[in-house]
Enzyme design. Sequence first.
Site, PDB file in Angstrom:
ATOM      1  N   ASN A 178      64.445  -0.124 -22.864  1.00 33.95           N
ATOM      2  CA  ASN A 178      64.667  -0.337 -21.556  1.00 33.95           C
ATOM      3  C   ASN A 178      65.109  -1.670 -21.077  1.00 33.95           C
ATOM      4  O   ASN A 178      66.265  -1.714 -19.725  1.00 33.95           O
ATOM      5  CB  ASN A 178      63.443   0.105 -20.698  1.00 33.95           C
ATOM      6  CG  ASN A 178      63.194   1.589 -20.827  1.00 33.95           C
ATOM      7  OD1 ASN A 178      63.555   2.181 -21.613  1.00 33.95           O
ATOM      8  ND2 ASN A 178      62.105   1.854 -20.099  1.00 33.95           N
ATOM      9  N   GLU A 179      65.168  -2.555 -21.912  1.00 32.71           N
ATOM     10  CA  GLU A 179      65.794  -3.893 -21.351  1.00 32.71           C
ATOM     11  C   GLU A 179      67.120  -3.778 -21.592  1.00 32.71           C
ATOM     12  O   GLU A 179      67.937  -4.357 -20.543  1.00 32.71           O
ATOM     13  CB  GLU A 179      65.135  -4.981 -22.280  1.00 32.71           C
ATOM     14  CG  GLU A 179      63.667  -5.316 -22.079  1.00 32.71           C
ATOM     15  CD  GLU A 179      62.722  -4.434 -22.553  1.00 32.71           C
ATOM     16  OE1 GLU A 179      62.881  -3.454 -23.041  1.00 32.71           O
ATOM     17  OE2 GLU A 179      61.178  -4.757 -22.577  1.00 32.71           O
ATOM     18  N   GLU A 213      72.429  10.847 -25.463  1.00 32.65           N
ATOM     19  CA  GLU A 213      71.025  11.005 -25.879  1.00 32.65           C
ATOM     20  C   GLU A 213      70.261  10.497 -24.561  1.00 32.65           C
ATOM     21  O   GLU A 213      69.037  10.960 -24.128  1.00 32.65           O
ATOM     22  CB  GLU A 213      70.598  10.041 -26.957  1.00 32.65           C
ATOM     23  CG  GLU A 213      69.116  10.140 -27.385  1.00 32.65           C
ATOM     24  CD  GLU A 213      68.837   9.357 -28.662  1.00 32.65           C
ATOM     25  OE1 GLU A 213      69.522   8.341 -28.810  1.00 32.65           O
ATOM     26  OE2 GLU A 213      67.873   9.224 -29.139  1.00 32.65           O
ATOM     27  N   GLN A 221      69.230  10.588 -37.662  1.00 28.98           N
ATOM     28  CA  GLN A 221      70.242   9.617 -37.298  1.00 28.98           C
ATOM     29  C   GLN A 221      69.970   8.476 -38.153  1.00 28.98           C
ATOM     30  O   GLN A 221      69.291   7.787 -37.740  1.00 28.98           O
ATOM     31  CB  GLN A 221      69.965   9.584 -35.649  1.00 28.98           C
ATOM     32  CG  GLN A 221      70.625   8.619 -35.045  1.00 28.98           C
ATOM     33  CD  GLN A 221      70.439   8.428 -33.672  1.00 28.98           C
ATOM     34  OE1 GLN A 221      69.179   8.343 -33.302  1.00 28.98           O
ATOM     35  NE2 GLN A 221      71.379   8.402 -32.508  1.00 28.98           N
ATOM     36  N   GLY A 222      71.063   7.773 -38.719  1.00 31.05           N
ATOM     37  CA  GLY A 222      70.986   6.793 -39.535  1.00 31.05           C
ATOM     38  C   GLY A 222      71.840   5.465 -38.487  1.00 31.05           C
ATOM     39  O   GLY A 222      72.852   5.277 -38.855  1.00 31.05           O
ATOM     40  N   TYR A 223      70.928   5.187 -37.671  1.00 27.38           N
ATOM     41  CA  TYR A 223      71.832   4.063 -36.789  1.00 27.38           C
ATOM     42  C   TYR A 223      71.029   2.616 -36.930  1.00 27.38           C
ATOM     43  O   TYR A 223      71.436   1.668 -37.669  1.00 27.38           O
ATOM     44  CB  TYR A 223      71.424   4.530 -35.382  1.00 27.38           C
ATOM     45  CG  TYR A 223      72.508   5.329 -34.900  1.00 27.38           C
ATOM     46  CD1 TYR A 223      73.244   5.928 -35.564  1.00 27.38           C
ATOM     47  CD2 TYR A 223      72.836   5.311 -33.263  1.00 27.38           C
ATOM     48  CE1 TYR A 223      74.181   6.997 -35.249  1.00 27.38           C
ATOM     49  CE2 TYR A 223      73.895   6.198 -32.793  1.00 27.38           C
ATOM     50  CZ  TYR A 223      74.466   6.950 -33.876  1.00 27.38           C
ATOM     51  OH  TYR A 223      75.525   7.557 -33.356  1.00 27.38           O
ATOM     52  N   SER A 264      64.020   8.906 -37.544  1.00 22.93           N
ATOM     53  CA  SER A 264      62.990   9.989 -37.527  1.00 22.93           C
ATOM     54  C   SER A 264      63.104  11.120 -38.390  1.00 22.93           C
ATOM     55  O   SER A 264      64.300  11.470 -38.328  1.00 22.93           O
ATOM     56  CB  SER A 264      63.035  10.486 -35.977  1.00 22.93           C
ATOM     57  OG  SER A 264      62.775   9.464 -34.936  1.00 22.93           O
TER      58      SER A 264
END
Lengths: 355, 393
Positions: free
Chosen positions: B379-380, B244, B126-128, B161
Amino acid sequence: MDFLLTAEQDLLRDSITRFALEHGDFAKWRRALPAGPHNQAAWSQMAELGWLAIAVPEAAGGLGGSAVETMLVMEGLGRALSREPYVGTAVIAPALIDDPAILAAIIAGETRIALAVAETGNRFNLAAAETTATGGTLTGTKSFVHDGATADWFIVSAQTGPALTLHLVPRDAPGLTITPIRGPDHRHHARLTLANTPTRPLQGGLDALESAVDRAIAAHLAEAVGSMEALRDMTLAYLKTREQFGATIGSFQALQHRMVDIALACEEARSMLYFATLRLDAPAPDRRIAVSAAKTRIGQTARFVAHQSVQLHGGIGTSDELPVSHHLKRLMIIETLYGNSDHHRARFAAATDAA
Amino acid sequence: MNLDYTPDEIAFQQRMRAFFAANIDERLRALVRTGTRLEPREYVAYQQLLAAQGWGAPTWPTEYGGTGWTPTQYYIFEAESARADAPQQFHQGLELIGPVLFTYGSDAQKQKYLPRIISGEDWWCQGYSEPGAGSDLASLKTRAVRDGDHYVVTGQKIWTSYAHAASHMFCLVRTEIRPRRQEGISLLLIDMKSPGIRVRPILTLDERHHVNEVFLDEVRVPAEDLVGEEGKGWNYGKVLLDRERGLSAALGLRLGQYVRVVKSRAAAVRLGATTLLADPGFRDKLAQIEIEMLALEYMGLRTLADAVAGLDSGPRASMLKIRWSELIQRITELWVEALGYDAACFAPLDDATDLPADMPSPMASYLHARVTTIYGGANEVQRNIIARRSLGL
């Protein structure tokens, strides 16, 4: 009562700060990891500066310094992620060994000493040992010796009949097997197996051991506070520079509050560090209360600070390529060393019952 | 309301249980049980095992090679897999790009890519994220410029990843500069063997290599590998992110594996005449975590039930991700605590072999778990999403 440093202690702190700047460069630190656990130049410099002599009595050629001086040194070493075996060699050993030749070697930076007390069957209990000392020899296994892989001498606890006894064992002793282990903190620890290893008994027993370990704990707590404050400073700097959503992330209130909690935790930890350090020479029950309270609370606040420092750095905080995660890993080892927070909370409760 | 399975579902459960009992070897079970991150070849072998059963894509519609299972069946499959210490399928192809392709992709893309995801022949990364675009993904700068029937892509991705193992990358790129930053972003499918791609490993704090930097230097991508419309990539990317997060509905089931391993380790830790597992303080902490895991599991079940009924779960996917990540951090931390000094045994030196058998999995798992509150949207950021989208704050 005051929390002021003497003029000499102030100078010591300055020299520690300079030392930490010189040896604390993280890129250099990381490059040096494959070469082994020690920086010989740093260790020699510590000897020259007299830091290895602080806890050695004046009668033996040492400085006969107080726990405050030890604390100042350890804060600097914690901040710089130093891997030198200072506590085993310069804090624990002088408290338990009176051999003038060994003390002279400690001062000169010519020997390294490690304490071998942990056993699989006794978790964090210092008072019991399955290792036995009979007929002048030691037999048993020590499951974790902090900085043990490169120690020249081991101080080993053992059971002699009903009594806990302490023994000095050189690294080349017959029947001694040293299994080196690398910790997540990149220090080289060890397991020891002793099979009919000849002993050199030391004077003290459990009381002396407990007192020496409390000194070691206070020293490692100073290291922890140095490490926590380093994390606090780098996290704060990151919040002020990292930009997302067109603003520095430190401008977001949720992160401001988290940062405040980190700063608060550091203040709390430093306060507990002073409490423990200044009670090391108190009668045993008072000493236990202070040391175990500090070990518990600093263990808790250190985890909070380390976890949140990683979190606030985001992805880069989880990389091996920044000091943040290395402070986390060292703090986790300190948390475990000589009893984790749960162990010391129970010891605190028992000590307050007795007081 | 009813928590019981129908007779058909019970039969399905027995079939799954028998399959996992017969087909997962002890070596793989041991790796999963100790929280060890699997190698790509181990994921591929597991994917092939499932694909041979026709279960390669448990959440996909049958027309694209999926099982067509109901969410309850999927839940049973996941629960039985977790119970047997089977691994989780690698999700980036299967759960992230696959569903985007069967929803928004061209027929040619569907035919070319979907079967190869199921068979395990292709491995997607995944290239994000980019160095300057983490939580603020819309600030991404990797450029794609149209040149005839190709896009020419230049930029840098980070925290990718398994890029080192991937055959393909789905990649968010900027095709146009627009005042609203979410516009002008496109989703491209990039062959990792294309000239101009360089992958640099980044070691994470567990001293493992899972993530990478990916440098793209004038990489030519055929225009047919654009997904959907040019400039609409943000919408597809957001669908991906939501999916996701929703995956943690099933992830919660996997936490039971950690409880089992912590219990067995704590039972082996002697405390004088007793064991750590019998210690009241330790029992309290473990029970507290188990109770919160049950809350997570039932929150996940409700989310699945909503999916069956075709209802919107609102912010629950983000909520699941928040709690799941917090719980995996706490259970692995307790695992490290249970080990005491053994947790400090991270790596052998001098070919030493006399070390704790599970070294260094607990510490490595604990350290790697720190990543879970950061990846897939910190999470923020999840809390911001809930506050804004769901609570109207």
